[in-house]
Design a protein around this motif. Structure first.
Motif: not given
Lengths: 631, 211, 112
Positions: B87, B75-78, B94-95, B71-73, B80-82, B91
């Motif tokens: 993105k 997760h959508p939070d990683r 991560a799902t 998830q560290r790799q 956000a700027a892509r 998603l």
């Protein structure tokens, strides 16, 4: 191979990469009573203040004739003189329909415009009619301006916090408000989660923590596990319509009853509420409060003892305690397993609240953080993490179950509450009549057993099902909840592959047409912001292509002859320059040209990749190049 | 996982084209080895998603560690700027990771997933459930005790008993899977499912006593 | 047992570190290499004067200077060579990193 060149700096003073050009993203706590904006640099968050140091912006907006909306203290000061022109506590109406608030009429500091039950509520303010989304957008605009003043640069990106217990409609409404204010929402973060993030990073906390967040109009309680940079929400619960405002209402009713006389005009009622808020705040410090009212040309004096106040609000506090117990239960934890309780929200200053929280968790709540600021600080940390990278990981959950209405108005749960997000669940349906080509789906959110007892999120009809015998069609409906907690539904008929995707614009939301109209109306922004966002998107896309191409050239340049290589390099240079500029059409054109020119190169690389794979060396070779990082 | 094992599981034969730089990507890699960008998730079972061997006896902390690391790799939070495509891919990863973790951390979920991978799904609604009269009797008796529980202590006792019973079933499931005895595992999983249901109901009832 | 040094420091780099430490005008334990998770593709190096050795810092002695490596950075810089570069436009230290795969294109950050 070109290299990063470093200079030696004094400890802690190494400048960030791209410091000069990097866009700053802020964190916003859009509260019922007060709002704040904060920024984090290098995981050090700070609240952005006005020149004289004021951090809290009252979430109050005044609409005076012929003037721009007035937000904050100035608007609150106008309640006395122009109560009918001032809107406060609008967060309580986010994502609500006329039907939801009709029942509350009289207790709300709003004049609600009559409308359809399942449509977004509208307010009459002075001569105009506004939606809660527009009022929230005015507050967000004021926060954006404050941030731009403090930072001396444009601010277009934000993380905005919402109550964990906000449903899909209220979340969508919050995102719409940001869009109207010219802010791109990087992420909606749940308020208790943001508080835990700020608290955990600041104090280096590890273990299982509870966050009890009693705001002006909403109540959340969340249990999180904090471990090695992972912030994992185990369970969340609360009440989206319970807050310190309700304490004010009880005091106001009491004062009105003591005062006697005819029912107060709406304006006087708003003034009375402001007075009641003052009484509540006095009672957090003193055991007795005194107040003089001057309403409807009659002056009266009143006293209220803390013990009486506590007796009045006890049933409301009990509701929060029951919710806290339920969340412990959902997390399958005993209170002894909770390492600490973080208090968030101004209403946790009420002594009875603190006592009851200490009782249920069997420990004194942590008092070393400012309950007004911690949510905004957490949002700022997350905004920095999203734009500049981070080691922490936030794993949140969906607060309320999603389900669909089945036969007899019953609910079939599709996504249970406290499921980690993002999540996607699928369900298969069939037709019940020969030749049936359409099917109605009603999505609801909540924990009750009957559809009508839950929040209706959306009703839509799947059309275009190929006519078949009853029971032959296999329609797979997928419910996907993203990291903001917002739902998208898509459907596919599996026998034929006919598919459609439905963006759930909730029953209570604005339609896309309404949004476009409002965007057009807000003249400061609209086109300009949209243009800016499209430019940033084109730049991101252009950089991605250059990165990909250069990486490919590094390994497979020998597949090109000098002419081909030169032409690709030339076009790459054109794209490079276009990205530096601000013409997104030029970027798109340069990208398209480069993409075309490198088609043949890509094909040769794929050929080589497959040939190597067939010769049996592929995996070893690729693994070596890969360095094993994805394992 | 060695290449040979991966090949045996039928995942490693293909080379895909990277959507971004269009270079070759070994099918099971999640990032392009050339340009480093995230790739489409590969179809596979929940074990493969967390880089685990499909087996019942797994170390819960190890599963969690892998889940967090992935998830560290992804997760959508990683992201956000892509770009929009990255993105969307994040998603999906991560799902899928959330789903895999949910299934595998729960012994019942793990058992059912293993059985369905072996072509012996437990959730054959109806038919399976009545074929074990002993189980039916046991389930009915426990349910009766739950509905008659008049005090929190009685529910607690029943909960403790059912939890101990579940733990015993999990141990037996471990042996059955280790021995490759899917028929036994299927029966045990069904009993574990009943126990889990009873625990849910007992906890719900316990919650009402707490109010 | 002699383990290979975690990083190699060229003579030129050591000379410049020595000169800069002398110019700093206050006692230093050396220079410290760190890694920060920032920048457009994830990580970036930091190179700072060190007032004292951190408890877990890895120590590299080369050419009469002390280079400290923050343990958080160790896995990222293992096997790199620290060199000094100087041309008409830029001067500074460079690290060539065999572990490096991606580059954000800006030259200021990398990911492993």
């Amino acid at each position: 191979m070109s290299m990063q060149i470093l200079e030696i700096h004094e400890p802690g003073e190494t400048p960030l990469p791209h410091e000069a050009e990097r866009e700053l993203a802020v964190g916003i706590d859009l509260g019922t009573t007060n709002s704040l904006v904060a920024i984090a640099r290098d995981t050090r968050p700070e609240v952005l203040r006005l020149m004289h140091g004021e951090a809290l912006l009252p979430s109050v907006v005044a609409y005076l004739d012929g003037r721009q909306p007035v937000v904050g203290h100035e608007a609150r000061a106008l309640i006395g003189e122009h109560p009918d022109r001032v809107v406060r506590s609008v967060k309580r109406l986010m994502g609500r329909g006329y039907g939801d608030v009709k029942a509350l009429a009289g207790t709300l500091p709003f004049t609600v415009e009559p409308g359809e039950a399942e449509r977004m509520v509208r307010l009459r303010v002075g001569g105009r009619v506004v939606t809660p989304v527009e009022v929230s957008a005015d507050i967000l605009r004021a926060l954006k301006n404050r941030a731009e003043l403090a930072l001396d640069r444009p601010v277009t990106q934000a993380v905005i916090t919402v109550p964990a217990y906000f449903d899909d409609a209220a979340r969508t409404a919050t995102k719409d408000a940001a869009r109207l204010a010219g802010l791109q929402v990087l992420r909606l973060v749940n308020e208790p989660t943001a508080a835990a993030l700020a608290y955990g990073l600041d104090k280096g906390a590890e273990g299982t923590y509870a966050v009890y967040d009693l705001g002006g109009g909403t109540f959340d309680v969340s249990i999180l596990r904090l471990e090695k940079g992972v912030f994992q929400v185990l369970a969340t619960g609360g009440d989206a319509a319970l807050g310190g405002d309700d304490f004010d209402h009880l005091i106001a009713e009491r004062l009105a009853a003591e005062r006697g006389g005819p029912q107060l005009a709406p304006g006087d009622a708003k003034r009375l509420l402001e007075a009641a808020r003052g009484v509540k705040e006095q009672l957090s410090q003193a055991s007795q409060a005194e107040i003089e009212l001057d309403l409807a040309r009659a002056k009266t004096r009143h006293k209220l003892a803390r013990a009486e106040f506590e007796a009045m609000i006890a049933p409301l506090v009990d509701r929060t305690i029951a919710a806290a117990k339920a969340v412990l239960h959902d997390a399958d934890l005993a209170s002894a397993e909770i390492k600490g309780v973080v208090l968030v929200g101004g209403s946790t200053r009420v002594p009875l609240v603190r006592r009851r929280v200490a009782e249920v968790f069997g420990r004194e709540p942590l008092g070393d953080i400012d309950p007004d600021e911690v949510v905004a600080l957490g949002a700022a940390l997350q905004a920095e993490a999203l734009t500049h990278g981070s080691d922490t990981l936030l794993l949140d959950v969906i607060p309320l179950s999603l389900g669909i209405e089945t036969m007899g108005g019953l609910i079939e749960k599709v996504v249970p509450r406290n499921s980690p997000i993002p999540t996607a669940q699928a369900q298969e349906f069939t037709t019940y009549q020969d030749g049936q080509t359409a099917m109605a789906i009603h999505v609801v959110q909540g924990e009750r057993e009957l559809a009508e007892q839950n929040r209706s999120l959306a009703r839509f009809t799947l059309t275009g099902i190929p006519p078949m015998a009853a029971g032959a069609a296999r329609i797979l409906v997928t419910y996907a909840v993203d990291a903001d907690g917002i739902l998208t539904v898509s459907a596919e008929e599996r026998m034929t592959g006919v598919s459609q995707s439905v963006e759930v614009r909730p029953s209570y939301g604005l339609t896309e047409d309404e949004m476009i109209g409002m965007l057009r109306d807000s003249m400061e922004h609209g086109a300009e912001d949209m243009e800016r966002r499209l430019l940033v998107e084109a730049q991101v896309e252009g950089r991605r292509l250059l990165l990909a191409l250069r990486a490919a050239l590094k390994v497979d340049a020998d597949l090109l002859d000098a002419t081909e290589g030169g032409s690709i390099e030339g076009l790459a240079a054109v794209l490079d320059r276009a990205i530096e500029g601000s013409d997104r059409h030029a970027i798109a054109a340069a990208q398209e040209a480069l993409d075309q020119a490198s088609q043949e190169f890509a094909a040769r690389r794929m050929d080589r990749g497959i040939r190597t794979a067939l010769s049996g060396r592929a995996l070893d070779d690729l693994e070596r190049r890969m360095g094993g990082a994805a394992d | 996982m060695t290449t040979a094992e991966a090949t045996a599981r039928g995942e490693a034969q293909a080379v895909r084209a990277c959507w971004s730089c269009r270079g070759p990507v070994p099918a099971r890699e999640r990032f392009c080895p050339t340009c480093g960008l995230v790739q489409e998730p590969v179809a596979g079972d929940h074990f493969a998603r967390l880089d685990l061997e499909p087996r019942f006896d797994i170390d819960a902390t190890d599963v969690e560690r892998r889940y967090f690391a992935l998830q560290r790799q992804f997760h959508p939070d990683r992201f956000a700027a892509r770009s929009a495509k990255e993105k969307a891919l994040s998603l999906r990863h991560a799902t899928a990771l959330n789903e895999a973790y949910k299934v595998l951390k729960d012994p019942l979920g793990r058992a059912e997933h293993l059985l369905s991978l072996a072509g012996r799904p437990v959730r054959a609604d109806g038919a399976e459930t009545v074929s074990d009269p002993e189980l039916l009797m046991e389930a009915m008796e426990l349910r009766e005790r739950l509905s008659e529980a008049a005090a929190a202590a009685a529910v607690d006792a029943l909960l403790a008993e059912t939890r101990a019973n579940s733990a015993a079933l999990e141990r037996k499931l471990g042996h059955a899977f280790a021995a490759g005895d899917f028929a036994a595992a299927q029966k045990l999983a069904l009993r574990l499912r009943y126990a889990a249901k009873l625990i849910d109901e007992a906890r719900e009832r316990r919650r009402r006593f707490d109010r | 047992m002699a383990l290979p040094a975690p990083i190699t420091v060229t003579e030129a780099a050591a000379e410049h570190v020595k000169a800069l430490l002398a110019k700093r005008g206050k006692p230093s334990a050396g220079v410290r290499i760190g890694v920060r998770t920032k920048g457009c593709s994830g990580l970036s190096y930091t190179l700072e004067y060190a007032d004292e050795k951190g408890k877990w810092d890895e120590v590299v002695e080369a050419g009469g200077v002390t280079i400290l490596i923050d343990p958080k950075a160790l896995m990222f810089v293992l096997g790199t060579t620290m060199d000094w570069t100087e041309d008409k436009l830029k001067r500074g230290f460079v690290f060539s990193n065999p572990n490096e795969k991606g580059r954000c294109g800006c030259g200021e950050s990398f990911h492993v």
